[in-house]
Enzyme design. Structure first.
Site, PDB file in Angstrom:
ATOM      1  N   GLY A 125       0.813  -1.211   0.000  1.00 47.95           N
ATOM      2  CA  GLY A 125       0.000   0.000   0.000  1.00 47.95           C
ATOM      3  C   GLY A 125       0.841   1.252   0.000  1.00 47.95           C
ATOM      4  O   GLY A 125       1.141   1.808   1.076  1.00 47.95           O
ATOM      5  N   THR A 127       0.766   3.715  -3.250  1.00 46.36           N
ATOM      6  CA  THR A 127       0.146   4.746  -4.102  1.00 46.36           C
ATOM      7  C   THR A 127      -1.189   5.236  -3.524  1.00 46.36           C
ATOM      8  O   THR A 127      -1.982   4.448  -3.019  1.00 46.36           O
ATOM      9  CB  THR A 127      -0.090   4.183  -5.522  1.00 46.36           C
ATOM     10  N   THR A 133       2.615   9.419  -8.194  1.00 48.82           N
ATOM     11  CA  THR A 133       4.062   9.238  -8.252  1.00 48.82           C
ATOM     12  C   THR A 133       4.792  10.065  -7.186  1.00 48.82           C
ATOM     13  O   THR A 133       5.906   9.738  -6.794  1.00 48.82           O
ATOM     14  CB  THR A 133       4.550   9.685  -9.656  1.00 48.82           C
ATOM     15  N   GLU A 247      12.659  -5.065  -7.065  1.00 48.14           N
ATOM     16  CA  GLU A 247      11.345  -5.123  -7.721  1.00 48.14           C
ATOM     17  C   GLU A 247      11.477  -4.802  -9.214  1.00 48.14           C
ATOM     18  O   GLU A 247      10.929  -5.489 -10.068  1.00 48.14           O
ATOM     19  CB  GLU A 247      10.397  -4.128  -7.044  1.00 48.14           C
TER      20      GLU A 247
END
Ligand code: FAD
Length: 389
Positions: A125, A127, A133, A247
């Site tokens: 969690g 965004t 951004t 990631e």
């Protein structure tokens, strides 16, 4: 061609085994889920049981203790086979925040169960609808009250939330105007989703153009025990940042897998489809876009492998992680374009899976970070140009 689309040969055994597992989940399986916007429960279960989602967890916590390149090989193979790992890829890497910054108790409590799949930590969690951004402008606030935090706010695009036991949440613990720097005053928490659901947390699914099981989440006085704070209060943004290279490298490998799937599909079809007395692949107008996408994919893949090697030897790899994410996502998109064009009208028919993969591949130019932000990173941090935002 098979060999070219399988290179490089690293983790060949893992690739082989993942390929066999994926063969049990053919196009029909993904197509049906896509139609229903349903979660690939059986596929995720199979990957979990085979130990692939715990691949990166150290052996002392019950994982396979494999390097990041093994995780990349697993995810690439899922995508190369026509499947999609988005339903579970985060189980592989979100745990990195607990591994690197969690307390010894948190590691003992969570990591062994994440390794077996008993606990799914695959919701992230970060965004929010208003900040996007601009992460440090996020508004979700966690207020310390005795031995707990009380959380209020909202997240968006929290994927897999309905299929997670735990969520890693980034929230403000010091208002932005009171923090010394905008990157400070943010903290990371482990949220027990099952306990929170209906007790201050509401999840609302968002239907998207591809089957992604993403959601928006609302927090209304949700209580999180203080012991679920990861690391130091106020340092959460740094913890999130230092998981980003892993990631990005893993997402790059999925895009490489997508590109390889599209290229194989396009090449095969271009050789089979005969028009004007010859296979369409004999025409340079058909051949060249596929060849170009292949070249783009190999360039992205090479950079991905440079990034993986640097990551594994503990060297800074932000440049490679960001640029490979951009180049691999672009290559997958170019390959998707070439593939749909090569198939003509059939590219739009669901039974060919091309349109499904085309929709799925598009995401990685936006998430987890959009192309513009990667170019800003390169402009500022690699080339030394002025900060643009
Ligand atoms: C299907 C899906 C799944 C997702 N899963 C997750 C998840 O699990 N957890 C999570 O936290 N987030 C998730 N995200 C969110 C994702 O990371 C964001 O969508 C992405 O970071 C972009 O943020 P945004 O959508 O708010 O776009 P915005 O930030 O509003 O940006 C809109 C556009 O403007 C451009 N832009 C903005 N600022 C600048 C600038 N200064 N210079 C140049 N261009 C700029 C961006 O590049 C973008 O193209 C997911 C998103 C999607 C669509």
């Amino acid at each position: 061609m098979d060999q070219q689309l399988r290179q490089p040969d690293d983790h060949a055994e893992i690739r082989e085994e993942v390929g066999k597992l994926c063969a049990r989940f053919p196009g029909e399986y993904w197509r049906k889920l896509d139609w229903d916007r349903a979660y690939p429960t059986e596929f995720v279960q199979a990957l979990t049981e085979a130990g692939y989602l715990g691949a990166l967890i150290p052996e002392e916590y019950g994982g396979a203790g494999l390097p990041l390149s093994a995780g990349a090989a697993i995810l690439e193979e899922v995508h190369r086979s026509g499947g999609n790992a988005a339903a579970c890829h985060a189980q592989m890497y979100i745990m990195g925040t607990i591994l690197r910054h969690g307390s010894p108790e948190q590691k003992r409590k969570y990591l062994p169960k994440i390794a077996t799949g008993e606990l799914r930590l695959q919701a992230f969690g970060v965004t929010e609808p208003t900040s996007g951004t601009d992460t440090t402008a996020l508004r979700t606030f966690a207020k310390k009250e005795g031995d707990k935090y009380v959380v209020n706010g909202q997240k968006i695009w929290t994927s897999r939330a309905e299929h997670s036991d735990l969520m890693l949440l980034l929230a403000r613990t010091t208002p932005r105007d009171q923090a010394k720097k905008r990157t400070e005053g943010l903290s990371t928490f482990i949220v027990d989703m099952k306990a929170a659901l209906g007790n201050g947390m509401t999840i609302r699914p968002i239907r998207t153009m591809m089957n992604h099981n993403t959601t928006e989440i609302f927090f209304d006085n949700m209580e999180v025990p203080a012991e679920n704070l990861v690391g130091e209060e106020g340092s959460g943004f740094r913890y999130i940042l230092d998981g980003m290279n892993a990631e990005r490298l893993l997402i790059s490998s999925e895009s490489v897998g997508d590109a390889k799937w599209f290229i194989r599909k396009a090449v095969d079809y271009s050789k089979e489809r005969v028009l004007f007395g010859r296979p369409i692949g004999q025409n340079q107008g058909v051949q060249f876009p596929i060849a170009r996408a292949y070249a783009q994919m190999r360039a992205g893949e090479a950079l991905l492998h440079q990034g993986l090697a640097k990551f594994e030897s503990g060297q800074p790899c932000g440049e490679e992680a960001n640029m490979s994410k951009m180049l691999c996502a672009d290559a997958a998109w170019a390959a998707g374009e070439a593939c749909i064009q090569t198939h003509g009208g059939f590219g739009f028919a669901e039974e060919y899976d091309v349109e499904r993969k085309y929709r799925e591949a598009r995401l990685y130019q936006v998430a987890p970070i959009s192309t513009n932000m990667i170019l800003s990173y390169v402009g500022q941090h690699v080339l030394g140009m002025p900060r643009s935002y």
